[in-house]
Design a protein around this motif. Structure first.
Motif, short mmCIF file in Angstrom:
data_model
loop_
_atom_site.label_atom_id
_atom_site.label_comp_id
_atom_site.label_asym_id
_atom_site.label_seq_id
_atom_site.Cartn_x
_atom_site.Cartn_y
_atom_site.Cartn_z
N UNK A 1 0.87 -1.18 0.00
CA UNK A 1 0.00 0.00 0.00
C UNK A 1 0.90 1.22 0.00
N UNK A 2 1.12 1.78 -1.18
CA UNK A 2 2.00 2.93 -1.30
C UNK A 2 1.34 4.22 -0.83
N UNK A 3 0.12 4.45 -1.31
CA UNK A 3 -0.56 5.71 -1.03
C UNK A 3 -2.02 5.57 -1.41
N UNK A 4 -2.94 6.32 -0.77
CA UNK A 4 -4.36 6.21 -1.13
C UNK A 4 -4.67 6.51 -2.59
N UNK A 5 -3.81 7.30 -3.27
CA UNK A 5 -4.09 7.66 -4.66
C UNK A 5 -3.38 6.75 -5.67
N UNK A 6 -2.80 5.67 -5.22
CA UNK A 6 -1.95 4.86 -6.09
C UNK A 6 -2.71 4.17 -7.21
N UNK A 7 -2.02 4.02 -8.35
CA UNK A 7 -2.48 3.16 -9.44
C UNK A 7 -1.29 2.30 -9.85
N UNK A 8 -1.57 1.10 -10.35
CA UNK A 8 -0.53 0.16 -10.76
C UNK A 8 -0.71 -0.19 -12.23
N UNK A 9 0.41 -0.27 -12.94
CA UNK A 9 0.38 -0.66 -14.35
C UNK A 9 1.36 -1.81 -14.57
N UNK A 10 0.84 -2.96 -14.96
CA UNK A 10 1.68 -4.14 -15.21
C UNK A 10 2.29 -4.07 -16.61
N UNK A 11 3.51 -4.64 -16.74
CA UNK A 11 4.20 -4.66 -18.03
C UNK A 11 4.49 -6.11 -18.44
N UNK A 12 4.63 -6.35 -19.74
CA UNK A 12 4.83 -7.73 -20.23
C UNK A 12 6.05 -8.42 -19.62
N UNK A 13 7.08 -7.66 -19.24
CA UNK A 13 8.28 -8.29 -18.68
C UNK A 13 8.14 -8.64 -17.21
N UNK A 14 6.93 -8.42 -16.63
CA UNK A 14 6.70 -8.75 -15.22
C UNK A 14 6.92 -7.59 -14.28
N UNK A 15 7.42 -6.47 -14.78
CA UNK A 15 7.63 -5.30 -13.92
C UNK A 15 6.31 -4.54 -13.74
#
Length: 326
Positions: free
Chosen positions: A263-277
């Motif tokens: 849980x980084x921050x209440x406003x966080x969004x995550x974006x997955x990449x094909x290389x697993x990052x």
């Protein structure tokens, strides 16, 4: 309504409370016009909702009943609920918050004192076993301070919308007498009073362990009408409040799973990449505290934005290296 699940469970509880001998599963199935499997599920629901339900041995069967009627038991806590209350108090004591821990321990005693002895005796073995099986791991870090008398003065000032006066001491600076309109308290790795300057209205934070001679003063001093303590706290990565930045972090494949669960921050969004990052984005102030946190990730995280975060990281690293060299 006759077959609504909630209505049927309450109806069964009433039947168990009305029976001095209790009901067997076959009698429950007959009286409720359901199959045996459904009767078992309904019995389990009653056991969960009404902890005072007793199991009575009546070979070759078992019976269940609720002694003393429903009103005394509808709000009876479960062993798990009492455990969480006990753990919350234990956790506060472990991190140096005896005043807040004492408040929860007092609440726990009041709840137990209000419970019937039969209910308390029934829960005691499970509660004792769970207390032995669970504990709280205390992590290294600052010990927050929340003196009970200081908190009491702050809360009185907040409730009465009165100014709060105190002497504030900073390392390397002369102590100053301050008066603010108290907006609330933020509890965390360190505990802070949030107050509005009486003249400018600027919102400021003050560490509780640096405050002394705290007292509510005469007059009226309410927070700004548009101030929201939750929103104020959510702006920062930690406690420090400075310029709000758009943060973009790239976490490599080796740390991506942990980053997704973090849980980084209440406003966080995550974006997955094909290389697993994964790319983490959020908007916050407090770049210094964020920099301290990022050091724990090593080379798993790269900073894409903002530039100021990179500069803060470099400054903190140089300071740490100088301290080690000295």
């Amino acid at each position: 309504m006759r077959h609504d699940k909630a209505v049927m469970v309450i109806d069964l509880a009433r039947r168990l409370a009305a029976s001095s001998e209790g009901l067997t599963l076959d009698e429950i199935a007959r009286d409720m016009a359901v199959g045996r499997r459904t009767a078992e599920r309904m019995r389990d629901a009653v056991l969960t909702l009404f902890p005072a339900t007793e199991e009575v041995s009546d070979p070759p069967s078992k019976r269940w009943r609720i002694r003393g009627g429903l009103s005394a038991f509808e709000q009876a806590p479960t062993a798990a609920e009492l455990l969480e209350l006990s753990k919350a108090a234990q956790g506060l004591r472990a991190v140096g918050e005896p005043g807040r821990a004492a408040a929860l321990e007092g609440l726990e005693r009041k709840i137990k004192a209000a419970m019937r002895s039969t209910v308390l005796n029934r829960l005691a073995p499970d509660l004792e076993a769970l207390v032995r099986a669970e504990t709280i791991a205390v992590q290294a870090g600052p010990r927050p301070s929340a003196d009970e008398a200081v908190l009491s003065e702050i809360r009185q000032a907040v409730l009465a919308s009165r100014p709060l006066g105190f002497t504030y001491s900073r390392p390397g600076a002369e102590a100053r007498r301050r008066t603010v309109a108290p907006c609330g308290v933020m509890f965390g790795r360190a505990n802070y009073l949030v107050g509005a300057d009486r003249t400018s209205g600027k919102i400021q934070t003050f560490r509780l362990d640096r405050m002394s001679a705290v007292r509510a003063e005469d007059g009226m001093a309410a927070p700004p009408p548009d101030f929201d303590l939750q929103a104020f706290a959510a702006r920062s990565f930690g406690i420090y409040q400075d310029a709000v930045e758009d943060v973009v972090l790239h976490v490599g494949p080796e740390g991506a799973a942990e980053a997704r669960a973090w849980r980084w921050h209440p406003t966080q969004t995550l974006e997955d990449h094909p290389d697993g990052s994964v790319t983490v984005r959020f908007t916050a102030s407090g770049m210094r505290e964020l920099a301290w946190h990022l050091f724990t990730w090593g080379d798993q995280v790269s900073i894409q934005a903002p530039q100021r975060l990179r500069e803060v990281m470099a400054t903190e690293l140089a300071a740490a290296q100088a301290a080690l060299a000295g």
